[in-house]
Design an enzyme around this catalytic site. Structure first.
Site, PDB file in Angstrom:
ATOM      1  N   LYS A  48       0.850  -1.186   0.000  1.00 41.62           N
ATOM      2  CA  LYS A  48       0.000   0.000   0.000  1.00 41.62           C
ATOM      3  C   LYS A  48       0.893   1.246   0.000  1.00 41.62           C
ATOM      4  O   LYS A  48       1.861   1.316   0.763  1.00 41.62           O
ATOM      5  CB  LYS A  48      -0.873  -0.013   1.267  1.00 41.62           C
ATOM      6  CG  LYS A  48      -1.800   1.157   1.416  1.00 41.62           C
ATOM      7  CD  LYS A  48      -3.017   1.001   0.541  1.00 41.62           C
ATOM      8  CE  LYS A  48      -3.888   2.255   0.562  1.00 41.62           C
ATOM      9  NZ  LYS A  48      -4.904   2.202  -0.518  1.00 41.62           N
TER      10      LYS A  48
ATOM     11  N   LYS B  82      16.701  11.017   1.849  1.00 43.03           N
ATOM     12  CA  LYS B  82      16.675  11.978   2.956  1.00 43.03           C
ATOM     13  C   LYS B  82      17.573  13.187   2.709  1.00 43.03           C
ATOM     14  O   LYS B  82      18.655  13.051   2.143  1.00 43.03           O
ATOM     15  CB  LYS B  82      17.141  11.269   4.232  1.00 43.03           C
ATOM     16  CG  LYS B  82      16.247  10.095   4.606  1.00 43.03           C
ATOM     17  CD  LYS B  82      16.948   9.139   5.548  1.00 43.03           C
ATOM     18  CE  LYS B  82      16.101   7.880   5.732  1.00 43.03           C
ATOM     19  NZ  LYS B  82      16.847   6.811   6.426  1.00 43.03           N
TER      20      LYS B  82
ATOM     21  N   GLU C 225      11.472  -1.198   6.838  1.00 36.02           N
ATOM     22  CA  GLU C 225      12.701  -1.979   6.656  1.00 36.02           C
ATOM     23  C   GLU C 225      13.655  -1.740   7.827  1.00 36.02           C
ATOM     24  O   GLU C 225      13.451  -0.835   8.636  1.00 36.02           O
ATOM     25  CB  GLU C 225      13.395  -1.616   5.336  1.00 36.02           C
ATOM     26  CG  GLU C 225      13.946  -0.205   5.311  1.00 36.02           C
ATOM     27  CD  GLU C 225      15.019  -0.007   4.232  1.00 36.02           C
ATOM     28  OE1 GLU C 225      15.601  -0.999   3.753  1.00 36.02           O
ATOM     29  OE2 GLU C 225      15.279   1.151   3.886  1.00 36.02           O
TER      30      GLU C 225
ATOM     31  N   ARG D  40      23.424  -1.123   9.384  1.00 31.58           N
ATOM     32  CA  ARG D  40      24.714  -0.411   9.335  1.00 31.58           C
ATOM     33  C   ARG D  40      24.561   0.886  10.123  1.00 31.58           C
ATOM     34  O   ARG D  40      23.467   1.212  10.558  1.00 31.58           O
ATOM     35  CB  ARG D  40      25.036  -0.064   7.884  1.00 31.58           C
ATOM     36  CG  ARG D  40      23.884   0.710   7.239  1.00 31.58           C
ATOM     37  CD  ARG D  40      24.213   1.286   5.903  1.00 31.58           C
ATOM     38  NE  ARG D  40      23.036   1.521   5.102  1.00 31.58           N
ATOM     39  CZ  ARG D  40      22.205   2.547   5.206  1.00 31.58           C
ATOM     40  NH1 ARG D  40      22.411   3.472   6.130  1.00 31.58           N
ATOM     41  NH2 ARG D  40      21.148   2.657   4.432  1.00 31.58           N
TER      42      ARG D  40
HETATM   43  P1  ADP Z   1      15.206   2.528   0.559  1.00 30.79           P
HETATM   44  O1  ADP Z   1      15.663   1.231   1.151  1.00 30.79           O
HETATM   45  O2  ADP Z   1      15.468   2.633  -0.898  1.00 30.79           O
HETATM   46  O3  ADP Z   1      15.649   3.728   1.351  1.00 30.79           O
HETATM   47  P2  ADP Z   1      12.632   2.506   1.926  1.00 30.79           P
HETATM   48  O4  ADP Z   1      11.775   1.285   1.898  1.00 30.79           O
HETATM   49  O5  ADP Z   1      13.414   2.767   3.165  1.00 30.79           O
HETATM   50  O6  ADP Z   1      13.604   2.480   0.647  1.00 30.79           O
HETATM   51  O7  ADP Z   1      11.732   3.784   1.610  1.00 30.79           O
HETATM   52  C1  ADP Z   1      12.304   5.037   1.383  1.00 30.79           C
HETATM   53  C2  ADP Z   1      11.212   6.089   1.342  1.00 30.79           C
HETATM   54  O8  ADP Z   1      10.247   5.782   0.319  1.00 30.79           O
HETATM   55  C3  ADP Z   1      10.380   6.217   2.611  1.00 30.79           C
HETATM   56  O9  ADP Z   1      10.985   7.039   3.577  1.00 30.79           O
HETATM   57  C4  ADP Z   1       9.108   6.828   2.062  1.00 30.79           C
HETATM   58  O10 ADP Z   1       9.261   8.230   1.821  1.00 30.79           O
HETATM   59  C5  ADP Z   1       8.943   6.137   0.734  1.00 30.79           C
HETATM   60  N1  ADP Z   1       8.109   4.923   0.867  1.00 30.79           N
HETATM   61  C6  ADP Z   1       8.540   3.639   0.928  1.00 30.79           C
HETATM   62  N2  ADP Z   1       7.494   2.798   1.070  1.00 30.79           N
HETATM   63  C7  ADP Z   1       6.381   3.550   1.112  1.00 30.79           C
HETATM   64  C8  ADP Z   1       4.973   3.275   1.259  1.00 30.79           C
HETATM   65  N3  ADP Z   1       4.515   2.018   1.371  1.00 30.79           N
HETATM   66  N4  ADP Z   1       4.117   4.311   1.276  1.00 30.79           N
HETATM   67  C9  ADP Z   1       4.559   5.587   1.149  1.00 30.79           C
HETATM   68  N5  ADP Z   1       5.849   5.916   1.005  1.00 30.79           N
HETATM   69  C10 ADP Z   1       6.762   4.914   0.981  1.00 30.79           C
END
Ligand code: ADP
Length: 451
Positions: A201, A237, A288, A292
Site C-alpha cells: 500500500k 533523505k 525496513e 549499518r
Molecule cells: P530505501 O531502502 O530505498 O531507502 P525505503 O523502503 O526505506 O527504501 O523507503 C524510502 C522512502 O520511500 C520512505 O521514507 C518513504 O518516503 C517512501 N516509501 C517507501 N514505502 C512507502 C509506502 N509504502 N508508502 C509511502 N511511502 C513509501
C-alpha cells in the site's frame, strides 16, 4: 579492543570512524582510490593503502583489493561505514573467514534484513505492524493485480533488495501497475542483482520515523529514540532531526519497544535502524531495517550524548554494553542538513570540481562532519555528499535558529551545493510548525519550478 582497524570507505564517514578510533586508542588504516589520494582520511589515518582506480567497482567495492590491504596492514577489524560494502553479507563472511572482525552485524542478520520481503515477514511474526501488501515476491501481473484489488490504489512496487530510494514505483491504476512491475524487475536486476519485487500500500503523505538500536553480542539490545527523516527528495533523505515533532513519549516508548523486538527477532548485534512510516491517523508501520551505521546518526548522538561509532566498535570487539535503557535520555533538539554537491536550481545536477573557497560554520551548538577542505576536488565518481551540518539547541525552535545562522556562515565556492535549498526549508513556516510529510519537498520544488 582492536589494535588496528581498516576503514573500507571514503569521505566524511571515513573521517568520522578514524576520529572514533583515535579516541579509543586504536590504530587506523585508510584505503583509497586513485581519485582520493589527497583526501582527508588518507591524511588523518596512521597508514593508507591505494586499492585501485577511481571507479567504485575497482576500489571501494573491490573485495580482493580490500582484503589484501587488510592482510598487508595486519588489521584485526574492518569498519565498512555506510553504502559500498556495508550491507554485503558475502563481504562480512569473507572478513570473518580471514580472521578479521567485520564491524557490523552477522552476515546472517545482514542477509535476512537485506531482503525486504523476508524482513517484513519476520517482524510481522514478532507482532510488529507492517505496511499491508504482498507477503512474497510478486512474479507476474496476475499476482500484482490481485494484491492491488485487495489493498486498493495507490500502491508502490519495491525491489526486495532495494536501497537508496531506488527501484520504487508508485502506481494509481492497473495499467501503471503492470508496466511498473516489469520496469522495477528489470531495474532491480540491473542495480541489485536480484529481480524480486513486491507490492505494498502506498501511504498518503506519511512521515518517516526511524529508531536507532544498539545491540551487543551478549543479548542486550537498547534503543536510542527516534529520528524524523520526513524531508526527502525522491525518497532520499535531505534533513533529519531528533526527536521528532510528531512523536510523544508514549509513541516513542512503543516504537522503541517494537524496534528492539525486531532487532531481537533478527539476532541483531551492532548499531542498526528500524524504519517506520507514520500515517496521518497516528498509525505506524515497519518498512525496513538498515543493518549499518546511517548517515544521519549524529542527530541521535547530539541528543543522547552517546558516541554511536565508538559503541559500534566496542560491541564488535565483544564488550558488553554498559548502558541500560533507563540511562538513555533525550536532551534538547538536534537537526542535520545534508550538504550535497548538486545544483538544486537545475534539477539537482551533480556539481563536481575544485572548491577554492571553503569556510565552515562553528560556535555553540554546531558540528560539521566533512572530508572537505579548501582546494578539495570533488570527484565525479561517488555519492555527492560533501558535509553534514548538525546543530543542537534546547528546543526545536532554537535549533532551527542555530541552523539558519550556520547555513548563512557556510561558504563552499564555486561549485553548486544544496545550501540554498536548506536556507529555503529552514525559513519556511510550514517546516517550523512541523506540518510536513514525505512529499513536502517534491511539492515545494514543483511549485518553484512552475512559477
Ligand atoms: P530505501 O531502502 O530505498 O531507502 P525505503 O523502503 O526505506 O527504501 O523507503 C524510502 C522512502 O520511500 C520512505 O521514507 C518513504 O518516503 C517512501 N516509501 C517507501 N514505502 C512507502 C509506502 N509504502 N508508502 C509511502 N511511502 C513509501
Amino acid at each position: 579492543m582492536f589494535s588496528k582497524i581498516l576503514i573500507a570507505n571514503r569521505g566524511e564517514i571515513a573521517v568520522r570512524v578514524i576520529r572514533a578510533c583515535k579516541e579509543l586508542g586504536v590504530r587506523t588504516v585508510a584505503v583509497y582510490s586513485e581519485a582520493d589520494r589527497q583526501s582527508l582520511p588518507v591524511r588523518l589515518a596512521d597508514e593508507a593503502i591505494c586499492i585501485g582506480a577511481p571507479k567504485a567497482e575497482q576500489s571501494y567495492l573491490n573485495i580482493p583489493a580490500i582484503i589484501s590491504a587488510a592482510e598487508i596492514a595486519d588489521v584485526d577489524g574492518i569498519h565498512p561505514g555506510y553504502g559500498f560494502l556495508s550491507q554485503n553479507a558475502h563481504f562480512a563472511e569473507i572478513c570473518e573467514s580471514c580472521n578479521i572482525t567485520f564491524i557490523g552485524p552477522t552476515a546472517q542478520a545482514i542477509r535476512l534484513m537485506g531482503d525486504k520481503i523476508a524482513a517484513k515477514e519476520l517482524v510481522r511474526k514478532a507482532g510488529i505492524p507492517i505496511v499491508p501488501g504482498s507477503m512474497s515476491a510478486v512474479r507476474n501481473k496476475e499476482d500484482a493485480l490481485k494484491i492491488a484489488r485487495r489493498i486498493n490504489y495507490p500502491v508502490i512496487v519495491k525491489a526486495a533488495a532495494g536501497g537508496g530510494g531506488r527501484g520504487m514505483r508508485v502506481c494509481h491504476n492497473d495499467v501503471r501497475l503492470v508496466s511498473a512491475l516489469m520496469t522495477c524487475q528489470a531495474e532491480a536486476e540491473a542495480s541489485f542483482g536480484n529481480s524480486e519485487v513486491f507490492v505494498e500500500k502506498y501511504l498518503q503523505r506519511p512521515k518517516h520515523i526511524e529508531i536507532q538500536v544498539l545491540a551487543d553480542k551478549h543479548g542486550h539490545i537498547l534503543h536510542l529514540g527516534e529520528r524524523d527523516c520526513t524531508i526527502q527528495r525522491r525518497h532520499q533523505k535531505l534533513v533529519e532531526e531528533s526527536p521528532s515533532p510528531a512523536v510523544d513519549p508514549k509513541m516513542r516508548r512503543k516504537m522503541g519497544e517494537l524496534a528492539v523486538r525486531a532487532a531481537k527477532a533478527a539476532g541483531y548485534t551492532s548499531v542498526g535502524t528500524v524504519e517506520f512510516l507514520l500515517d496521518q491517523d497516528g498509525n505506524f508501520f515497519f518498512i525496513e531495517m538498515n543493518t549499518r551505521i546511517q548517515v544521519e546518526h549524529p542527530v541521535t548522538e547530539m541528543v543522547t550524548g552517546i558516541d554511536l561509532i565508538k559503541e559500534q566498535i566496542r560491541v564488535a570487539a565483544g564488550e558488553p554494553l554498559d548502558l541500560k535503557q533507563d540511562d538513555i535520555r533525550v536532551n534538547g533538539w538536534a537537526m542535520e542538513c545534508r550538504i550535497n554537491a548538486e545544483d538544486p536550481s537545475n534539477g539537482f545536477a551533480p556539481s563536481p570540481g575544485r572548491i577554492t573557497e571553503y569556510y565552515q560554520p562553528g560556535g555553540p551548538g554546531v558540528r560539521v562532519d566533512t572530508h572537505v577542505t579548501a582546494g578539495y576536488d570533488v570527484p565525479p565518481y561517488y555519492d555527492s555528499l560533501l558535509a553534514k551540518l548538525i546543530v543542537h539547541g534546547p528546543t526545536r525552535q532554537e535549533a532551527i535558529r542555530v541552523m539558519q545562522r550556520a547555513l548563512e556562515e557556510y561558504v563552499i565556492e564555486p561549485i553548486h551545493t544544496t545550501i540554498p535549498l536548506h536556507k529555503q526549508i529552514f525559513s519556511d513556516p510550514t517546516f517550523w510548525r512541523g506540518q510536513i510529510a514525505t512529499d513536502y519537498l517534491d511539492r515545494q520544488l514543483q511549485v518553484t519550478e512552475t512559477e
